[in-house]
Write a protein that holds these residues in place. Structure first.
Motif, PDB file in Angstrom:
ATOM      1  N   SER A  45       0.840  -1.193   0.000  1.00 14.99           N
ATOM      2  CA  SER A  45       0.000   0.000   0.000  1.00 14.99           C
ATOM      3  C   SER A  45       0.875   1.242   0.000  1.00 14.99           C
ATOM      4  O   SER A  45       1.981   1.233   0.546  1.00 14.99           O
ATOM      5  N   PHE A  46       0.372   2.303  -0.624  1.00 24.61           N
ATOM      6  CA  PHE A  46       1.009   3.619  -0.527  1.00 24.61           C
ATOM      7  C   PHE A  46      -0.078   4.684  -0.554  1.00 24.61           C
ATOM      8  O   PHE A  46      -1.162   4.476  -1.103  1.00 24.61           O
ATOM      9  N   VAL A  47       0.195   5.819   0.076  1.00 25.31           N
ATOM     10  CA  VAL A  47      -0.788   6.895   0.203  1.00 25.31           C
ATOM     11  C   VAL A  47      -0.309   8.100  -0.594  1.00 25.31           C
ATOM     12  O   VAL A  47       0.845   8.528  -0.479  1.00 25.31           O
ATOM     13  N   ALA A  90       6.258  -7.606  -1.851  1.00 21.94           N
ATOM     14  CA  ALA A  90       7.004  -6.480  -2.402  1.00 21.94           C
ATOM     15  C   ALA A  90       6.999  -5.325  -1.400  1.00 21.94           C
ATOM     16  O   ALA A  90       6.558  -5.483  -0.244  1.00 21.94           O
ATOM     17  N   VAL A  91       7.477  -4.158  -1.807  1.00 24.82           N
ATOM     18  CA  VAL A  91       7.436  -2.950  -0.974  1.00 24.82           C
ATOM     19  C   VAL A  91       6.894  -1.797  -1.810  1.00 24.82           C
ATOM     20  O   VAL A  91       6.869  -1.853  -3.045  1.00 24.82           O
ATOM     21  N   ALA A  92       6.477  -0.730  -1.117  1.00 26.19           N
ATOM     22  CA  ALA A  92       5.973   0.455  -1.805  1.00 26.19           C
ATOM     23  C   ALA A  92       6.266   1.690  -0.966  1.00 26.19           C
ATOM     24  O   ALA A  92       6.347   1.625   0.261  1.00 26.19           O
ATOM     25  N   PHE A  93       6.413   2.818  -1.651  1.00 23.71           N
ATOM     26  CA  PHE A  93       6.548   4.104  -0.969  1.00 23.71           C
ATOM     27  C   PHE A  93       6.031   5.204  -1.886  1.00 23.71           C
ATOM     28  O   PHE A  93       5.748   4.969  -3.070  1.00 23.71           O
ATOM     29  N   THR A  94       5.906   6.409  -1.356  1.00 23.95           N
ATOM     30  CA  THR A  94       5.428   7.568  -2.105  1.00 23.95           C
ATOM     31  C   THR A  94       6.509   8.636  -2.138  1.00 23.95           C
ATOM     32  O   THR A  94       7.169   8.879  -1.125  1.00 23.95           O
ATOM     33  N   ALA A  95       6.682   9.284  -3.278  1.00 24.37           N
ATOM     34  CA  ALA A  95       7.621  10.402  -3.388  1.00 24.37           C
ATOM     35  C   ALA A  95       7.168  11.333  -4.504  1.00 24.37           C
ATOM     36  O   ALA A  95       6.804  10.864  -5.588  1.00 24.37           O
ATOM     37  N   ASN A  96       7.136  12.633  -4.215  1.00 28.57           N
ATOM     38  CA  ASN A  96       6.768  13.646  -5.209  1.00 28.57           C
ATOM     39  C   ASN A  96       5.430  13.364  -5.873  1.00 28.57           C
ATOM     40  O   ASN A  96       5.263  13.521  -7.086  1.00 28.57           O
ATOM     41  N   GLY A  97       4.472  12.920  -5.054  1.00 30.22           N
ATOM     42  CA  GLY A  97       3.125  12.705  -5.560  1.00 30.22           C
ATOM     43  C   GLY A  97       2.957  11.476  -6.429  1.00 30.22           C
ATOM     44  O   GLY A  97       1.937  11.331  -7.117  1.00 30.22           O
ATOM     45  N   LYS A  98       3.935  10.579  -6.395  1.00 35.23           N
ATOM     46  CA  LYS A  98       3.832   9.347  -7.171  1.00 35.23           C
ATOM     47  C   LYS A  98       4.108   8.140  -6.280  1.00 35.23           C
ATOM     48  O   LYS A  98       4.801   8.253  -5.265  1.00 35.23           O
ATOM     49  N   GLY A  99       3.541   7.011  -6.646  1.00 37.23           N
ATOM     50  CA  GLY A  99       3.746   5.776  -5.896  1.00 37.23           C
ATOM     51  C   GLY A  99       4.796   4.916  -6.561  1.00 37.23           C
ATOM     52  O   GLY A  99       4.902   4.883  -7.793  1.00 37.23           O
ATOM     53  N   TYR A 100       5.555   4.187  -5.736  1.00 34.56           N
ATOM     54  CA  TYR A 100       6.614   3.309  -6.251  1.00 34.56           C
ATOM     55  C   TYR A 100       6.441   1.917  -5.647  1.00 34.56           C
ATOM     56  O   TYR A 100       6.266   1.779  -4.429  1.00 34.56           O
ATOM     57  N   VAL A 101       6.489   0.904  -6.506  1.00 35.67           N
ATOM     58  CA  VAL A 101       6.303  -0.490  -6.088  1.00 35.67           C
ATOM     59  C   VAL A 101       7.417  -1.328  -6.703  1.00 35.67           C
ATOM     60  O   VAL A 101       7.696  -1.223  -7.903  1.00 35.67           O
ATOM     61  N   GLY A 102       8.052  -2.179  -5.874  1.00 35.78           N
ATOM     62  CA  GLY A 102       9.108  -3.011  -6.428  1.00 35.78           C
ATOM     63  C   GLY A 102       9.547  -4.121  -5.500  1.00 35.78           C
ATOM     64  O   GLY A 102       9.047  -4.273  -4.391  1.00 35.78           O
ATOM     65  N   THR A 103      10.507  -4.897  -5.955  1.00 38.22           N
ATOM     66  CA  THR A 103      11.043  -6.100  -5.310  1.00 38.22           C
ATOM     67  C   THR A 103       9.930  -7.142  -5.131  1.00 38.22           C
ATOM     68  O   THR A 103       8.883  -7.052  -5.753  1.00 38.22           O
ATOM     69  N   GLY A 104      10.136  -8.152  -4.298  1.00 39.35           N
ATOM     70  CA  GLY A 104       9.119  -9.162  -4.044  1.00 39.35           C
ATOM     71  C   GLY A 104       9.412 -10.499  -4.708  1.00 39.35           C
ATOM     72  O   GLY A 104      10.508 -10.746  -5.219  1.00 39.35           O
TER      73      GLY A 104
END
Length: 333
Positions: A45-47, A90-104
């Protein structure tokens, strides 16, 4: 097959009717809007703004690439599918108004290192040019501070070694990964939350026994930004409040650690106040809430939620909100 299903439902019923939460502690659990997609565990999840985005994971048969958006005003709705390999853990985070999803992990249990960027304005995904610099892994943690993403720990390969618990950490800024220091132990399935631009990491397999605080403003020639905080037993010599595959959300600048495994599933809820470096026990998961692993948690409008997860072989789609200022009540809808 019938016997297996009967056992699964019987085991789940034990979590409904087992140890309750009538312990005189503060806080109340309220049932929320169920997750729109297929029940799953190991999602991310990311917000972004007023919306949380939940997707990927595993439903007991397939790795998933579907994604959904939730807001308090509009509820759940489907968004564009994740375009990469379907995955879980996997993992996720938010930066500069965008979501990032990767690994897993993919369908064949291969570990992944790729990352994808989600732009909510156009409902589109794009592959990040640079794969995660730490290499393929599962069960890592991720967070963001001041529009910089951080990913670390997990389970994967180290250079020249076989599969192993990991402790390396990297930051993602302007499309590039840079390695940073981490003073904590090797771990996977740890839990993280961010309060006032500081990140906190706790628990997991291989037991991150202390809270580790990361403050990027303290990074200098003499400091790497990490500070060891209080052990999670609240000075009561209780090591069993540690857990693997727990989740956390933030309410009123306090972190709440919920769900996860302690050998069996944990029902205990612990609140961390970074201003006092103090743990306080709150109302446990109530009887009607299945204990679980592999859930996701999020904070919207200073309100804390968790959803999805796995309970004794059954994949879940229920959503629960915790209100720390209410007393436990019977009317939780």
């Amino acid at each position: 097959m019938k016997q297996r299903l009967l056992f699964a439902f019987f085991a789940l019923s034990l979590f409904f009717t087992g140890c309750g939460s009538d312990n005189g502690l503060d806080g109340n659990w309220i049932k929320g809007s169920s997750f729109e997609g297929r029940p799953r565990g190991g999602a991310v999840s990311f917000v972004i703004g007023d919306n949380v985005y939940v997707g990927t994971g595993y439903d007991g048969k397939d790795a998933l690439n579907t994604f959904y958006k939730y807001s308090l005003q509009e509820g759940w709705s489907k968004i564009a599918d994740f375009p990469g390999i379907a995955r879980r853990e996997a993992v996720a985070f938010t930066a500069n108004g965008k979501g990032y999803v990767g690994t897993g992990l993919d369908e064949e249990d291969n570990r992944l290192a790729d990352f994808y960027e989600y732009t909510p304005e156009t409902n589109t995904w794009a592959k990040v040019a640079n794969d995660f610099a730490g290499g393929a892994r599962q069960n890592a943690v991720a967070f963001s501070i001041n529009n910089i993403g951080y990913v670390g720990t997990g389970y994967g390969f180290q250079e020249g070694e076989d599969r192993n618990y990991l402790k390396d950490f990297y930051k993602f800024e302007n499309g590039n990964w840079t390695k940073i220091a981490f003073d904590g132990e090797k771990s996977r399935n740890a839990t993280t939350f961010v309060i006032n631009e500081k990140a906190y990491i706790i628990s997991g397999d291989n037991s991150l026994k202390y809270v580790w605080e990361y403050d990027p403003t303290k990074v200098s020639g003499t400091s790497n930004g990490w500070t060891k905080k209080k052990y999670l037993d609240n000075d009561n010599k209780r090591e069993d409040v540690q857990r693997s595959e727990g989740v956390a959300f933030v309410i009123n600048n306090k972190g709440y650690l919920v769900t996860g495994k302690l050998g069996g599933y944990s029902r205990e809820v612990w609140e961390y106040d970074p201003s006092k470096d103090e743990w306080v026990e709150r109302t446990s998961l109530e009887n009607e809430i299945p204990s679980r692993e592999d859930a996701v948690a999020f904070t919207l409008d200073n309100r804390g939620f968790f959803t999805t997860g796995l309970a004794s072989g059954i994949y879940l789609d229920d959503t629960w909100e915790f209100n720390p200022t209410m007393k436990e009540t019977d009317d939780d809808n």
